[in-house]
Design a protein around this motif. Structure first.
Motif, short mmCIF file in Angstrom:
data_model
loop_
_atom_site.label_atom_id
_atom_site.label_comp_id
_atom_site.label_asym_id
_atom_site.label_seq_id
_atom_site.Cartn_x
_atom_site.Cartn_y
_atom_site.Cartn_z
N PRO A 1 4.00 1.17 2.39
CA PRO A 1 4.07 1.90 3.73
C PRO A 1 5.50 1.01 4.50
N ASP A 2 5.84 1.72 5.37
CA ASP A 2 6.74 0.96 6.27
C ASP A 2 6.02 0.18 7.34
N VAL B 1 -4.47 1.40 -7.94
CA VAL B 1 -3.25 1.72 -6.88
C VAL B 1 -3.36 0.84 -5.79
N TRP B 2 -2.46 0.14 -5.46
CA TRP B 2 -2.11 -0.85 -4.60
C TRP B 2 -1.30 -0.50 -3.33
N ILE B 3 -1.82 -0.41 -2.28
CA ILE B 3 -1.20 0.00 -0.88
C ILE B 3 -1.15 -1.32 -0.04
N ASP B 4 0.16 -1.80 -0.13
CA ASP B 4 0.63 -2.97 0.75
C ASP B 4 1.96 -2.71 1.16
N ASP B 5 2.23 -3.48 2.35
CA ASP B 5 3.37 -3.31 2.78
C ASP B 5 4.59 -4.39 2.41
N ASP B 6 4.18 -5.22 1.65
CA ASP B 6 4.92 -6.39 1.32
C ASP B 6 5.57 -6.50 0.06
N PHE B 7 5.56 -5.65 -0.87
CA PHE B 7 6.00 -5.73 -2.30
C PHE B 7 7.42 -6.07 -2.28
N THR B 8 7.77 -6.82 -3.38
CA THR B 8 9.39 -7.08 -3.75
C THR B 8 9.55 -6.24 -4.99
N GLY B 9 10.85 -6.36 -5.45
CA GLY B 9 11.19 -5.57 -6.71
C GLY B 9 10.53 -6.20 -7.93
N LEU B 10 9.98 -7.42 -7.84
CA LEU B 10 9.39 -8.15 -9.06
C LEU B 10 7.98 -7.57 -9.05
N ASP B 11 7.27 -7.07 -7.84
CA ASP B 11 5.88 -6.50 -7.97
C ASP B 11 6.10 -4.97 -8.56
N HIS B 12 7.05 -4.39 -8.34
CA HIS B 12 7.33 -3.04 -8.90
C HIS B 12 7.47 -3.13 -10.32
N ASP B 13 8.27 -4.20 -10.64
CA ASP B 13 8.50 -4.35 -12.23
C ASP B 13 7.17 -4.94 -12.64
N PRO C 1 -9.69 4.46 -10.90
CA PRO C 1 -8.76 3.19 -10.46
C PRO C 1 -9.21 2.42 -9.45
N TYR C 2 -8.98 1.29 -9.24
CA TYR C 2 -9.13 0.59 -8.13
C TYR C 2 -8.25 1.01 -7.08
N LEU C 3 -8.61 1.33 -5.80
CA LEU C 3 -7.66 1.41 -4.76
C LEU C 3 -7.77 0.14 -3.90
N LEU C 4 -6.75 -0.71 -4.07
CA LEU C 4 -6.48 -1.91 -3.28
C LEU C 4 -5.80 -1.73 -1.93
N LEU C 5 -6.45 -2.12 -1.06
CA LEU C 5 -6.24 -1.69 0.38
C LEU C 5 -5.78 -3.05 1.23
N ASP C 6 -4.49 -3.26 1.81
CA ASP C 6 -4.20 -4.19 2.58
C ASP C 6 -4.64 -3.79 4.10
N ILE C 7 -4.43 -4.69 4.95
CA ILE C 7 -4.76 -4.35 6.38
C ILE C 7 -3.36 -4.54 7.09
N ASP C 8 -2.97 -5.62 7.31
CA ASP C 8 -1.73 -5.95 8.24
C ASP C 8 -0.43 -5.10 7.46
N GLY C 9 0.22 -4.38 8.41
CA GLY C 9 1.36 -3.59 7.94
C GLY C 9 0.88 -2.22 7.31
N VAL C 10 -0.41 -2.13 7.08
CA VAL C 10 -0.89 -0.94 6.54
C VAL C 10 -1.76 -0.19 7.40
N LEU C 11 -3.00 -0.89 7.96
CA LEU C 11 -3.72 -0.18 8.83
C LEU C 11 -3.32 -0.65 10.18
#
Length: 181
Positions: free
Chosen positions: A154-155, A125-137, A4-14
């Motif tokens: 992440p927080d 796998v997508w790591i981002d701090d800004d998902f909403t319920g619609l993203d989880h759906d 799987p791809y590991l999609l990695l955000d920066i702001d709010g994550v790193l």
């Protein structure tokens, strides 16, 4: 199944967002960087945890995922942020520069339409701090239709933690190794 791809955000994550008092985690060190299009006399200050590089490299070296930047930093992620953490050059999802006033103009993360088109039927796998319920759906629907998708959130004031990468490796290790023909 391909890794799987590991999609990695920066702001709010790193790079964690400051708390109300302006503080960032004590584990993070200050760096001044000059993103593309910015004048060297006006750098951007970022706070990075030097432990993130080795943590991410452990996951990358395991070969269980294919890491890709998924951030508004675009190519600057590899040019500016990755080297400060000791990360190799990584590709990035070419995100547009939307003219928006919120990160959720349609009720979900603005990046998602780009990511969905870019991924196609690839697991992620997508790591981002800004998902909403619609993203989880969206992730649940992708998984239900045979495209495993995990969102890790992440927080944004703490950023990436070791337990997030443990969640990633545990989830990836439980995926089937090949698609049924």
């Amino acid at each position: 199944m391909r890794p799987p791809y590991l999609l990695l955000d920066i702001d709010g994550v790193l790079i964690p967002f400051p708390n109300a008092d302006g503080s960032t985690p004590a584990t993070h060190a200050r760096h001044d960087v000059v993103p593309t299009g910015r004048n060297a006399d006006n750098p951007v200050t970022v706070w990075l945890d030097p432990a993130h590089g080795p943590m991410l490299m452990d996951v990358i070296r395991a070969g269980l995922v294919t890491p890709v930047w998924c951030t508004s930093w675009r190519q600057d992620a590899t040019a500016l942020i990755g080297p400060l953490l000791g990360l190799p050059s990584l590709p990035h999802v070419d995100l547009s520069r939307p003219q928006i006033t919120t990160s959720h103009p349609s009720g979900y993360l603005w990046k998602r339409d780009h990511v969905d088109a870019w991924l196609g039927d690839a697991p992620a796998v997508w790591i981002d701090d800004d998902f909403t319920g619609l993203d989880h759906d969206w992730a649940a629907e992708r998984t239900a239709t045979g495209t495993p998708t995990l969102l890790v959130q992440p927080d944004p004031h703490l950023g990436l933690q070791p337990e997030h990468l443990t969640e990633v490796t545990t989830w990836v290790s439980q995926l089937p190794t090949a698609r049924a023909a």
